[in-house]
Design an enzyme around this catalytic site. Sequence first.
Site, PDB file in Angstrom:
ATOM      1  N   GLY A 150      12.844   6.940 -17.799  1.00 29.89           N
ATOM      2  CA  GLY A 150      13.886   6.953 -16.781  1.00 29.89           C
ATOM      3  C   GLY A 150      15.015   7.916 -17.093  1.00 29.89           C
ATOM      4  N   ILE A 151      15.606   7.807 -18.279  1.00 35.39           N
ATOM      5  CA  ILE A 151      16.676   8.736 -18.669  1.00 35.39           C
ATOM      6  C   ILE A 151      16.085  10.092 -19.033  1.00 35.39           C
ATOM      7  CG2 ILE A 151      18.497   9.171 -20.364  1.00 35.39           C
ATOM      8  CD1 ILE A 151      18.899   6.160 -20.583  1.00 35.39           C
ATOM      9  N   LYS A 191       3.378  11.015 -20.375  1.00 32.77           N
ATOM     10  CA  LYS A 191       4.713  11.244 -19.813  1.00 32.77           C
ATOM     11  C   LYS A 191       5.309  12.555 -20.312  1.00 32.77           C
ATOM     12  CE  LYS A 191       6.395   6.616 -18.673  1.00 32.77           C
ATOM     13  NZ  LYS A 191       7.477   5.623 -18.868  1.00 32.77           N
ATOM     14  N   ALA A 199      12.488   2.209 -32.416  1.00 36.70           N
ATOM     15  CA  ALA A 199      12.495   3.679 -32.393  1.00 36.70           C
ATOM     16  C   ALA A 199      13.922   4.210 -32.521  1.00 36.70           C
ATOM     17  CB  ALA A 199      11.846   4.186 -31.108  1.00 36.70           C
ATOM     18  N   ARG A 200      14.880   3.533 -31.892  1.00 35.94           N
ATOM     19  CA  ARG A 200      16.279   3.964 -32.009  1.00 35.94           C
ATOM     20  C   ARG A 200      16.748   3.903 -33.462  1.00 35.94           C
ATOM     21  NH1 ARG A 200      17.043   1.490 -26.893  1.00 35.94           N
ATOM     22  NH2 ARG A 200      17.941   2.958 -25.412  1.00 35.94           N
ATOM     23  N   CYS A 214       8.932 -26.641 -30.261  1.00 36.45           N
ATOM     24  CA  CYS A 214       9.003 -27.988 -29.672  1.00 36.45           C
ATOM     25  C   CYS A 214       9.689 -27.951 -28.311  1.00 36.45           C
ATOM     26  CB  CYS A 214       9.716 -28.941 -30.624  1.00 36.45           C
ATOM     27  SG  CYS A 214      11.313 -28.367 -31.201  1.00 36.45           S
ATOM     28  N   CYS A 258      27.961  -1.072 -43.448  1.00 35.91           N
ATOM     29  CA  CYS A 258      26.684  -0.771 -42.787  1.00 35.91           C
ATOM     30  C   CYS A 258      25.570  -0.661 -43.832  1.00 35.91           C
ATOM     31  CB  CYS A 258      26.783   0.532 -42.002  1.00 35.91           C
ATOM     32  SG  CYS A 258      25.235   1.001 -41.187  1.00 35.91           S
TER      33      CYS A 258
END
Length: 623
Positions: free
Chosen positions: A23-24, A68, A117-118, A169, A432
């Site tokens: 899409g992008i 694609k 993937a990001r 459950c 991080c």
Amino acid sequence: WDLTSELADSLSTCSVLVVGAGGIGCELLKNLVLTGFKNIEVIDLDTIDVSNLNRQFLFQKKHVGKSKAQVAKESALQFCPSANITAYHDSIMNPDYNVEYFRKFILVMNALDNRAARNHVNRMCLAADIPLIESGTAGYLGQVTVIKKGMTECYECQPKPTQKTFPGCTIRNTPSEPIHCIVWAKYLFNQLFGEEDADQEVSPDTADPELAWNPEDTAARATASEKDGDIKRISTKEWARSTGYDPVKLFNKLFKDDIMYLLTMDKLWKKRKAPTPLDWQHLENSACPQEDSPVSGLKDQQVLGLWGYCQLFQHSVETLRSQIQEKGESAELVWDKDDPPAMDFVTAAANLRMHIFSMNMKSRFDVKSMAGNIIPAIATTNAVIAGLIVLEGLKILSGEIESCRSIFLNKCPNLRKKLLVPCILDPPSANCYVCASKPEVTVKLNVHKTVVLTLQDRILKERFGMVAPDVQIEDGKGTILISSEEGETEANNNKFLSDFGIRNGSRLQVDDFLQDYTLLVNVLHTEELERDVEFEVVGEAPDKAPPPQSKPEEVNSITNGNKDSSQPSTSSKGLQYIYLGFKESVEAFWLPKDKMKEVRKKEHVKFKVRGTQRGKGETRERE
């Protein structure tokens, strides 16, 4: 944007990488060639599906089933035949695309739809020290941000919400939301027609922690017609085959006998509304003729009556039975949201279970959206975000990376009547576990129950996004626990961590040479994890936004992509962001939800100014 001759020359000579041609990606590729970029490489593992054609405009019906990346290249070249576009029908996580491969680009642009993937591209760009423009959309929401090693937060600096899972459950015994019934129906499809998975059982769960009863005593009281509500047959599929996949027998087993068995679990229904069993014969005899009459509106968006879903269940089982018989004795079907009989089955089974547990039934359209984890994709959102990616890219190529912003596209205008909200890029997080100078995490687990394969697949690969980890125990001997070389340490896979002397306080050095990434893992032994929880990352709660600090944060938790859930950032303590403008800046700060209306009415409101010459954390008035 007026391109200087110097910038125009730079566009024609530099090489850029586009990861994703969906899409992008389609919009982005078109924008790049029309802006003047001449050397572009695009990579996408996916093939074109009919459902892509409403928004991925580089593709046409004749392209369905093709690559694609390849078709996007061919279509984009029609806009600018002189462009040099290289297309790869491949995964960006393939080891061929190593750090040296990334270093040949001046800029990388993500147009992805999944977090794994990001994470990988984020690490590769950090290792190669190449700027990355990250982006994503979800319905009307969108985001673009720039990531530069040492200057900005990386994609993994802020914890992302994990995809929600549900206790077994809840799925099997006490569903309370439509999604619980939809997940149960997908499990049922696999149990009957697909690859059976012990973790996807659908029969009543006698190990439910809420229960304090003797299953044998209750089983004796069960009045199920076959006296075996808690299925003890060889397998659900074999039982279904023995009935010839008879829709009525399946129906009565799943929606009558199993429900009657659940009713014998007295404790479950003391504070809940008890389920109501369904009986095929009774429903057939009492069915109203008008249920079969046509209803106005789109078929997929109609909610059928109870007997309508009974009939849909019958027809879908008959169709799936024919499909599995055509494929042979041991054939397995794969559930696909775009396969009509499979979707009909899940729609019918889920709605019947919703009715049993007193929930409002859902249309096929709604069930498909939830069953396929679909967030509606909107072409105009993709177009806006793709345009913003190029604008940020032009800033980088002009040497103005300090003027880059994180830009959020919102569904509703803010107080300044703006849909696009730019925010100053945050510096790297000191904590991080990816871009810190010495990445380190603490993982809480049971060393006597956790096997090496779980460490490799569930913790290092799935949770921490590694591709091919090597693990060495810091025990003074340099014991190799996991090797990325095939076959070297496979014998360790099913051994417990404690078998290698790993205990509370042990440290593991983990290296992923493809990502040029090293992580130190501290092991915290515990025997008090919740049921079905294999491990926890200490000091990190991905499902909770960080508490407000003296320095306010921007909206960092819009999850990028159409397959990951995306919502504006809110904390677990009921705090929301408000965007306010002061002169030329637009900033954000935390405010309790119950104060939102009150603030909107005021003529003067205060807000935090961050990262500007007016002073960090200074309070200003907005007229």
